[in-house]
Scaffold this active site. Structure first.
Site, short mmCIF file in Angstrom:
data_model
loop_
_atom_site.label_atom_id
_atom_site.label_comp_id
_atom_site.label_asym_id
_atom_site.label_seq_id
_atom_site.Cartn_x
_atom_site.Cartn_y
_atom_site.Cartn_z
N ASP A 352 1.07 -1.20 -0.13
CA ASP A 352 -0.06 -0.05 0.07
C ASP A 352 0.86 1.18 0.07
O ASP A 352 0.53 2.20 -0.69
CB ASP A 352 -1.02 -0.01 1.30
CG ASP A 352 -0.32 0.07 2.56
OD1 ASP A 352 0.92 -0.65 2.52
OD2 ASP A 352 -0.76 0.47 3.63
N ARG A 356 4.55 3.40 6.18
CA ARG A 356 3.83 3.43 7.38
C ARG A 356 3.32 1.73 7.43
O ARG A 356 3.77 1.36 8.38
CB ARG A 356 2.59 4.21 7.31
CG ARG A 356 1.52 4.00 8.46
CD ARG A 356 -0.01 4.73 8.34
NE ARG A 356 -0.62 4.19 7.24
CZ ARG A 356 -1.34 4.83 6.48
NH1 ARG A 356 -1.72 6.12 6.37
NH2 ARG A 356 -2.01 3.90 5.61
N GLU A 357 2.53 1.12 6.69
CA GLU A 357 2.11 -0.23 6.88
C GLU A 357 2.94 -1.03 6.01
O GLU A 357 3.23 -2.19 6.33
CB GLU A 357 0.82 -0.32 6.42
CG GLU A 357 -0.20 0.47 7.50
CD GLU A 357 -1.33 0.60 7.05
OE1 GLU A 357 -1.96 -0.48 6.43
OE2 GLU A 357 -2.06 1.75 7.22
N ASP A 364 -5.60 -2.44 -3.07
CA ASP A 364 -4.77 -1.54 -3.58
C ASP A 364 -4.16 -2.12 -5.11
O ASP A 364 -4.12 -1.36 -6.20
CB ASP A 364 -3.56 -1.11 -2.84
CG ASP A 364 -3.94 -0.56 -1.53
OD1 ASP A 364 -4.90 -1.00 -0.80
OD2 ASP A 364 -3.30 0.54 -1.07
N TRP A 418 -11.21 -6.17 -1.83
CA TRP A 418 -9.83 -6.36 -1.44
C TRP A 418 -9.64 -7.72 -1.77
O TRP A 418 -8.79 -8.22 -2.48
CB TRP A 418 -9.58 -6.07 0.02
CG TRP A 418 -9.06 -4.37 0.32
CD1 TRP A 418 -8.01 -4.27 0.59
CD2 TRP A 418 -9.82 -3.49 0.07
NE1 TRP A 418 -7.70 -2.82 0.70
CE2 TRP A 418 -8.99 -2.34 0.23
CE3 TRP A 418 -11.06 -2.92 -0.33
CZ2 TRP A 418 -9.45 -0.92 0.40
CZ3 TRP A 418 -11.42 -1.52 -0.63
CH2 TRP A 418 -10.59 -0.69 -0.14
N GLU A 644 -1.99 9.15 -0.67
CA GLU A 644 -3.28 8.14 -0.18
C GLU A 644 -4.58 8.82 -0.12
O GLU A 644 -5.51 8.27 -0.67
CB GLU A 644 -3.00 7.73 1.21
CG GLU A 644 -3.77 6.71 1.93
CD GLU A 644 -3.55 6.19 3.15
OE1 GLU A 644 -2.54 6.82 3.88
OE2 GLU A 644 -3.92 5.40 3.54
N HIS A 661 0.85 6.26 -2.16
CA HIS A 661 0.03 5.15 -2.30
C HIS A 661 -0.27 5.17 -3.97
O HIS A 661 -0.82 5.97 -4.39
CB HIS A 661 -1.33 5.32 -1.54
CG HIS A 661 -1.47 4.66 -0.08
ND1 HIS A 661 -0.64 4.82 0.71
CD2 HIS A 661 -2.32 3.95 0.11
CE1 HIS A 661 -1.11 4.44 2.01
NE2 HIS A 661 -2.01 3.53 1.75
C1 BGC Z 1 -4.16 1.24 3.79
C2 BGC Z 1 -4.55 0.86 2.52
C3 BGC Z 1 -5.64 -0.19 2.68
C4 BGC Z 1 -6.31 0.20 3.33
C5 BGC Z 1 -7.82 -0.76 3.72
C6 BGC Z 1 -4.97 1.60 4.67
O1 BGC Z 1 -4.45 1.64 6.10
O2 BGC Z 1 -2.83 1.92 3.80
O3 BGC Z 1 -3.96 1.27 1.37
O4 BGC Z 1 -5.91 -0.71 1.30
O5 BGC Z 1 -5.92 0.35 4.68
O6 BGC Z 1 -8.80 -0.03 3.34
#
Ligand code: BGC
Length: 767
Positions: A352, A356-357, A364, A418, A644, A661
C-alpha cells in the site's frame, strides 16, 4: 535436496526487544578438483550471503517476502569460480526482515516467528563426475558484530567500532563465536519466484536549513531506498539519519503524516543511528529500507557536503514496458509520480505504501494491476504474490485482505474489492500475457470464495433482519468491508469504523457479482463448461438482485459518484438504464466542477466509464482539473508520488496521510488505453486495438508499450484542425486502428501514418 536449518541465537534474549544482526559462518574443506559448485541458501529472517568473502549477488533482503508459514524461497548461486582447494567459508549476516521485524501499521514484531534461522547447501560436482551435497548444522555465530539493532521499518543501529574484518573469509578466528543450534522449517521450500529486490536509480540531495534549525537533505523525489553516506569524525560519535516524506506547515521535517489513524503515540520509524569508527567511512543500511524524500541529520560531526550523500532507490527489478508523454507538462509529471509510486511499492510484494504499513493490501493492487501491467513486465512479481494469496484461504473459502498476512491482516474477512483481488489481478495478467497457467492456479480459490459469499449472503446483517424478498439472498451485507474507501472528505478512522458497524452492501454485492462474472470467464477459458454455466446463472441472479435492491428507484445515495461508476463498469446495468445512469454521472461531474468524487474502488474506472459512454470532454476536464480533489492538484502542490488521501495537504499546509500510495495512480491505465488508445482485444495482445482519444488541452500525446508481441506505438498530434496519427505494431499481429472520426482500418503490423483533415475535435463514440 536435504536442508539443515540452524538458529544462530542461542543465548536467552528478550524477544520483544530489537535485536542485533547475527553473523554466521561455516568452513568447508574441499580436497578434490571441482567442476561445478552451486550454493543454495535461505533464511527465516533476511540474509546477506557470502562465499569466501565475496557477496553472493546484488539482491537485497533475501530470501524475500512470502507467507513464511507456508512457503519460503531459496536462492541459487553459482560459486564455481570462487571455490578454492582446501578451506572454503560460507558466511551470512541475518536480520529480522519481514519474518521477525515490525510488520504493519503498529509496532508488532515476531509475527512469523521469534527465532531467526538459516540454511545452506553447497552442491559440488567434482572433476571426476562425483556429486556431493554439503550441508550440516556445524555453523558458528555471533551477535557481537556492528549491527546492534535491526528492523526493516523502525531502525538500524550500527556501531562500526565493532567491525570484524574478514569474518566471512578463510583465516578468521571465530573462537569467541558460539555453535549454532539445530532447527527445522515446516513449510515448503521453493526456488525464488519473484523478481529480485535490487538497488536502482541514484539521487543527489540539496541541503535545506529548516526554521527550527534542523539540517535536512532533500532528494527531490519521494521513493523507497536507503542512503549511502560518507562521514568522518571522532570514533564513538553517533550520527542519526531520519527518513521522511514531508515537510510540515512550518517548513520543518515531520513524520506526523505517517501516524496510524487514531494513534497519538510519537512515531519513531525509519532511522539510522550510526556510531563512527576511526577515519573516513561509508555506510548504507543493510536491513532497513525506507519511504522518503527528506533526510533529517542529527549530530553530524562535520560540514555538510552534498557529495557525501546518495540516495539509492530500491525496488523489485522489472523491465519498464510503457511510456507516455503529452503536451501538458502537469500530466507528464503525474505520469512520473505514478511510476515512482509503483516503484516505491513494488518491493518484494505489492504494498500500500512504503513507510507506514508496507503491507500487501489486496485492494490497492486490485485497482492498480492494469496500470502496473502497462508500466512494467511484472508478471513474475505478481504471480509469486498470488501464490501466497492462494495459501491463505480458510477452509470455508474466506480470504484475507492483506497478503502475506501481517498482525492485523490475519483475520480473513472476504472484504469486497480487497479479497476479490484473487480474481482481478490474475484476469489482468491474463489480458496482458495470455498465459492460462495463472488462471488454472487460482481457479479453485476463486470458486471457493464465490461459494463462501453465496453462503454468507444468506445470513443477514442485524440492520436488515426484517428485510424480505427472495432477491435478498443475493444481497451481501455481512462481513467486514472497507467500502469505497478514501472518498473525498472521509476520514480513515471513520471509514474503518463504518466498515465494521455497517458494511456497505451495495459495494459487497457488486464485488461478489464481479468476481463471479470473472470466474465465469475463467471457466470458459479453461474449458470448464459446467462451471461456466453454473456461475453465469449465479452472476445473473446477483445482477438481478442488485438491480432490484439498488437501482429500482434510481440510485440511492445519489450524490456519490462511486454509486454510478460501479454498476456501469461492472456491467451490472445495461441498455437505456445504463445510458441514464451515465448521463446522471456526467451531469454530477459537471455540477461538481470536475473535482473527483471517487475513492479507491472506483477512481480507476471513472475516466474509462465516462469515455465508454461518450463523455470524453468530461473525462479530460476531470483529468486536467487543478482543484482539490484532483490529480493535478497533487502535482501542483509539489507531489512527486501519488497521495493516499485526495487531501494530502490540508488547508493549513500540513501533510495528511501517506504521500506514496499508488491506488489513485490507476488513472495511468486510462492514459494508455484511452488517450493513447493501446489495448489488447484478445488476451496476450494476440489481437490489438489502437484507438486514440484526443481531448482536453492536449495537442499531442505519445504512447508506447512493449507488449509480449512486440512494440506498440500510438503518437497523435493536432495541428491547424488536422489530426495526425503515427502507429507502430508488430508484424503479423492483427490490429484494428480506430480513428477519432470513427473510421476503422485493420492492419497486420508495420508503421502507418493516418491523417484526418478538418477534424473538429469532436470524438465519435465508436465502441
Ligand atoms: C492502507 C490502504 C488499505 C486500507 C484498507 C490502509 O491503512 O494503507 O491502502 O487498502 O488500509 O482499506
Amino acid at each position: 535436496m536435504k536442508w539443515n536449518f540452524i538458529e544462530p541465537e542461542i543465548n536467552e534474549i528478550n524477544r520483544k526487544e530489537y535485536q542485533p544482526a547475527s553473523y554466521i559462518r561455516k568452513s568447508i574443506m574441499i580436497n578434490r578438483p571441482v567442476r561445478q559448485a552451486t550454493l543454495f541458501m535461505t533464511a527465516l529472517g533476511v540474509y546477506d550471503g557470502y562465499f569466501n568473502g565475496k557477496r553472493l549477488d546484488e539482491q537485497l533482503l533475501r530470501p524475500g517476502f512470502t507467507n513464511y508459514r507456508a512457503r519460503l524461497q531459496y536462492q541459487t548461486h553459482d560459486v564455481t569460480d570462487q571455490v578454492r582447494a582446501g578451506e572454503n567459508v560460507i558466511g551470512a549476516v541475518v536480520g529480522d526482515g519481514w519474518y521477525r521485524g515490525t510488520l504493519g501499521p503498529d509496532e508488532d514484531r515476531n509475527f512469523y516467528g521469534e527465532y531467526l534461522k538459516l540454511a545452506a547447501v553447497l552442491q559440488i560436482t567434482y572433476e571426476d563426475g562425483e556429486e556431493e551435497y554439503l550441508t550440516d548444522s556445524s555453523w558458528r555465530a555471533t551477535q557481537d558484530g556492528p549491527i546492534r539493532n535491526n528492523d526493516l521499518k523502525v531502525w538500524e543501529i550500527v556501531d562500526m567500532r565493532r567491525e570484524m574484518q574478514g569474518w566471512n573469509d578463510v583465516g578468521f578466528d571465530d573462537s569467541t563465536w558460539h555453535n549454532c543450534k539445530e532447527s527445522s522449517y515446516d513449510g515448503i521450500l521453493i526456488p525464488q519466484e519473484g523478481a529480485p529486490l535490487i538497488e536502482q536509480e541514484e539521487m543527489a540531495p540539496k541541503i535545506i536549513k529548516t526554521p527550527n534549525g534542523e539540517q535536512i537533505l532533500d532528494f527531490g523525489q519521494n521513493h523507497t531506498g536507503h542512503v549511502k553516506f560518507t562521514v568522518s569524525g571522532a570514533a564513538g560519535t553517533t550520527v542519526e539519519l531520519h527518513m521522511g516524506e514531508c515537510i510540515d506547515e512550518a517548513g520543518n521535517f515531520t513524520l506526523s503524516n505517517l501516524q496510524s489513524a487514531g494513534s497519538k503515540k510519537k512515531i519513531e520509524i525509519q532511522q539510522v543511528k550510526y556510531t563512527l569508527k576511526e577515519g573516513t567511512q561509508t555506510y548504507k543500511s543493510r536491513f532497513l529500507i525506507c519511504g522518503y524524500r527528506y533526510v533529517k541529520l542529527v549530530n553530524w560531526p562535520e560540514k555538510l557536503k552534498t557529495e557525501n550523500f546518495t540516495s539509492i532507490a530500491i525496488y523489485s527489478d522489472f523491465d519498464k514496458t510503457g511510456n507516455f508523454s503529452c503536451s501538458n507538462e502537469e500530466i507528464n509529471k503525474l505520469f512520473s509520480n505514478v511510476c515512482w509510486s509503483m516503484k516505491s511499492n513494488f518491493a518484494e510484494i505489492p504494498t500500500d505504501c512504503p513507510q507506514r504499513e508496507r503491507a500487501g493490501w489486496t485492494g490497492d493492487i486490485n485497482v492498480f494491476a492494469e496500470t502496473a501491467n502497462y508500466l512494467g513486465k511484472v508478471d513474475d512479481f505478481l504471480v509469486k504474490w498470488l501464490h501466497d494469496f492462494v495459501t491463505l484461504q480458510l477452509s470455508d473459502g474466506n480470504l484475507p485482505y492483506v497478503v502475506p498476512p501481517i498482525p492485523m491482516g490475519t483475520v480473513s474477512n472476504g472484504s469486497a474489492g480487497w479479497s476479490d483481488a484473487i480474481a482481478g489481478v490474475p484476469m489482468e495478467l491474463y489480458r496482458f500475457y495470455g498465459d492460462k497457467k495463472i488462471l488454472e492456479q487460482v481457479y479453485d480459490t476463486i470458486k471457493a470464495f464465490v461459494e463462501f459469499n453465496r453462503k454468507r449472503a444468506k445470513k443477514k446483517h442485524i440492520r436488515h433482519c426484517l428485510k424480505s424478498g427472495s432477491h435478498y439472498q443475493y444481497i451481501l451485507d455481512t462481513g467486514y468491508h472497507f467500502g469505497e474507501w478514501m472518498e473525498p472528505g472521509k476520514s480513515l478512522l471513520k471509514e474503518g469504523l463504518l466498515g465494521l458497524m455497517a458494511p456497505d452492501e451495495e459495494v459487497a454485492t457488486a464485488w461478489w457479482y464481479y468476481s463471479t462474472w470473472q470466474l465465469t470467464q475463467m471457466a470458459e477459458v479453461l474449458g470448464k463448461d459446467k462451471d461456466a454455466k453454473e456461475y453465469k446463472k449465479l452472476a445473473e441472479q446477483i445482477k438481478e438482485a442488485y438491480n432490484q435492491e439498488f437501482l429500482s428507484d434510481g440510485i440511492k445515495n445519489s450524490d456519490r459518484q462511486c454509486k454510478y461508476v460501479r454498476p456501469l463498469y461492472m456491467e451490472l446495468v445495461e441498455g437505456k438504464k445504463a445510458q441514464e445512469i451515465a448521463s446522471k454521472l456526467n451531469k454530477m461531474c459537471i455540477a461538481k466542477d470536475y473535482v473527483i468524487g471517487t475513492g479507491f474502488l472506483t477512481t480507476y474506472k471513472l475516466l474509462p466509464t465516462l469515455c465508454d459512454y461518450g463523455y470524453v470532454d468530461t473525462a479530460y476536464k476531470i483529468l486536467e482539473n487543478p482543484k482539490c480533489p484532483g490529480w493535478l492538484y497533487e502535482v501542483n502542490s509539489g507531489a512527486t508520488t501519488i497521495w493516499e488521501n485526495w487531501i494530502g495537504i490540508d488547508e493549513k499546509s500540513a501533510p495528511v496521510n501517506s504521500h506514496n500510495h499508488y491506488a489513485a495512480g490507476s488513472v495511468v491505465a486510462w492514459l494508455f488505453a484511452y488517450c493513447g488508445g493501446i489495448r489488447p482485444v484478445t488476451p496476450g495482445f494476440e489481437k490489438i486495438q489502437i484507438k486514440p482519444i484526443p481531448g482536453g488541452s492536449l495537442t499531442w500525446a505519445n504512447t508506447s508499450y512493449e507488449s509480449i508481441k512486440g512494440r506498440l506505438v500510438s503518437n497523435w498530434k493536432l495541428e491547424n484542425g488536422h489530426f495526425y496519427l503515427h502507429v507502430e505494431v508488430p508484424e503479423g499481429v492483427e490490429t484494428e486502428v480506430v480513428l477519432p472520426d470513427g473510421s476503422i482500418e485493420v492492419i497486420w503490423g508495420g508503421i502507418k501514418e493516418y491523417h484526418l483533415t478538418n477534424w473538429q475535435g469532436i470524438y465519435s463514440s465508436v465502441h
